[in-house]
Scaffold this active site. Structure first.
Site, PDB file in Angstrom:
ATOM      1  CG  ASP A 138       5.882  -5.033 -27.072  1.00 37.26           C
ATOM      2  OD1 ASP A 138       6.862  -4.422 -27.525  1.00 37.26           O
ATOM      3  OD2 ASP A 138       5.371  -6.025 -27.631  1.00 37.26           O
ATOM      4  CG  ASP A 172       7.222  -0.716 -30.355  1.00 33.24           C
ATOM      5  OD1 ASP A 172       8.261  -1.013 -29.743  1.00 33.24           O
ATOM      6  OD2 ASP A 172       6.783  -1.390 -31.294  1.00 33.24           O
ATOM      7  CE1 TYR A 197       2.014  -9.086 -25.639  1.00 35.52           C
ATOM      8  CE2 TYR A 197       4.385  -8.735 -25.651  1.00 35.52           C
ATOM      9  CZ  TYR A 197       3.117  -8.365 -26.064  1.00 35.52           C
ATOM     10  OH  TYR A 197       2.954  -7.286 -26.900  1.00 35.52           O
ATOM     11  CG  ASP A 224      -6.568   4.328 -21.354  1.00 37.93           C
ATOM     12  OD1 ASP A 224      -5.976   4.448 -20.264  1.00 37.93           O
ATOM     13  OD2 ASP A 224      -7.813   4.260 -21.441  1.00 37.93           O
ATOM     14  CE  LYS A 272      -8.463   1.269 -19.082  1.00 37.79           C
ATOM     15  NZ  LYS A 272      -8.654   2.666 -19.484  1.00 37.79           N
TER      16      LYS A 272
HETATM   17 MG    MG Z   1       7.360  -4.459 -29.833  1.00 43.27          MG
END
Ligand code: MG
Ligand code: NAI
Length: 391
Positions: A270, A274, A141, A246, A213
């Protein structure tokens, strides 16, 4: 005597003003010792003035002890241009996310997102209780992106990219993941400190799981791994586990008790937070804190929910729990516990007529806030523990 701390309120857009007003009133009624001022931020500011983060708002945030934000609407570039006031169009004014800017300007590098299930709230995994510590300044990001790459520009970046450009027709874009040792060390350190606090509150062993990862994202992944191992040496009382992001998502979906405190770079954090919020009760219940060394901002994880804005049906609990984290951050843990206890009691006992529709109720933002308010000073002393501790 300590001066009374000042709190900046940024209601923002959509349901932001509704849940911020509810939280402000609960903080006051729970006995928070603070002064408050309200400042503009968000889409309406962009449309009217071409700047979603006015400079006096930024000044207020900079000079206050903590900030409580509601939610901000962001829209794609074409909509941003179309909704801008006519006199500002075609002047090269560009929309920049005020949240990303606030995080950068104030160096709010650690985003703490607790996800816990609450007795009385049906959810996928009632034993979920995970704190995600998400790096907020870099990773994927970081905003380093290139669109419409041609072979010449690609060649300046990476030989393989130039070859790809040569072989492919059509548009090619690139988003870079940046990982620095500095940011990795400080986010891992923040996670270890949170793990210590949690372990203390529950009398349980402290552990941190790093989600990465590194087998595929080898360069950036190894910076994070090396930093984590280096920091771990300073915390012999905290166990460090390392898992692929993952696989961790799959494990969390099957058995969330495997995780207590997880730490991850921006995108992975992020997504994982969630997932944890989804396992434990949904968007109406997930709070967050964005913490730096000098500033802190608290906000619900959810967005401005334009589909339900202005209808008095938004669940205020995510914002109210963010307010509890704020209270703890400014050293008023008794206020934080009082609010968390009142929320727990409300979710466990309140009749559907007081709950918002997302909690399968027929009540409103107002009725739910009023019920929490009544439960603030009730004598039934259900301990909920300081799972949202930010200090
Ligand atoms: Mg989010
Ligand atoms: P959203 O979180 O606003 O809404 C997703 C769904 O959850 C909607 O159906 C909404 O009604 C529901 N929901 C959210 N909060 C709720 C609450 N407190 N009570 C009951 N239901 C609730 O995400 P969406 O729709 O992707 O984004 C809407 C806008 O919010 C966009 O402009 C987006 O850019 C912005 N956004 C802002 C964030 C922030 O301010 N930190 C974070 C996420 C999105």
């Amino acid at each position: 005597m300590n001066p009374i701390p000042h709190i900046t309120l940024l209601p923002g857009d959509g349901i932001g003003p509704e849940v911020t007003a509810a939280t402000h009133s609960i903080l006051v009624d729970a006995g928070l010792s603070a002064t408050f001022s309200t400042h503009a931020i968000g889409w309406a500011e962009w449309c009217a003035h071409g700047e979603p983060l006015p400079s006096d708002t930024l000044d207020a945030v900079r000079t206050s002890a903590a900030t409580l934000m509601g939610a901000i609407t962001s829209k794609p570039e074409a909509d941003a241009a179309r909704e801008l006031a006519p006199h500002l169009r075609d002047r090269g004014v560009r929309y920049r996310s005020p949240i990303v800017r606030l995080r950068r300007e104030l160096d709010l590098y650690a985003c703490l997102r607790p996800a816990r299930a609450w007795p009385g709230v049906p959810c996928i995994h009632p034993d979920t209780n995970i704190l995600t510590v998400r790096e907020s300044t870099e990773g994927l990001y970081c905003g380093i992106e290139l669109d419409n790459l041609d072979t010449e520009r690609a060649a300046m970046i990476h030989y393989d990219l130039a070859t790809l450009c040569e072989r492919t027709t059509g548009r090619i874009a690139l988003s870079a993941r940046i990982t620095t040792d500095h940011a990795s060390r400080r986010i891992v350190r923040a996670a270890f400190e949170q793990a210590r606090l949690r372990a203390l509150a529950r009398n349980a062993p402290a552990r941190v799981t790093l989600l990465e990862k590194p087998n595929i994202l080898r360069a950036t992944g190894s910076v994070m791994l090396d930093a984590a191992r280096a920091v771990a040496a300073d915390f012999p009382d905290v166990a460090l586990e390392i898992e692929n992001i993952d696989a961790a998502c799959m494990h969390a979906a099957m058995d969330p008790t495997r995780y207590a405190v997880v730490v991850a770079e921006n995108l992975f954090g992020d997504i994982f937070s969630d997932l944890a919020a989804g396992l434990s009760g949904g968007p109406g219940l997930a709070p967050s804190a964005s913490i730096g060394d000098t500033h802190a901002l608290f906000e619900p994880v959810h967005g401005s929910a334009p589909d339900i804005a202005g209808r008095n049906i938004a669940n205020p609990i995510a914002a109210i729990l963010s307010g509890a984290m704020l209270a703890r951050h400014i050293n008023q843990p008794d206020v934080a516990e009082r609010i968390e206890r009142a929320v727990a009691r409300t979710l466990a006992d309140a009749p559907p007529s007081t709950l918002t529709p997302d909690l399968k109720g027929t009540g409103s933002t107002q009725s739910l806030t009023d019920t929490i308010r009544r439960n603030l000073w009730s004598n039934d002393d259900k301990r909920v523990g300081s799972d949202t501790a930010t200090q």
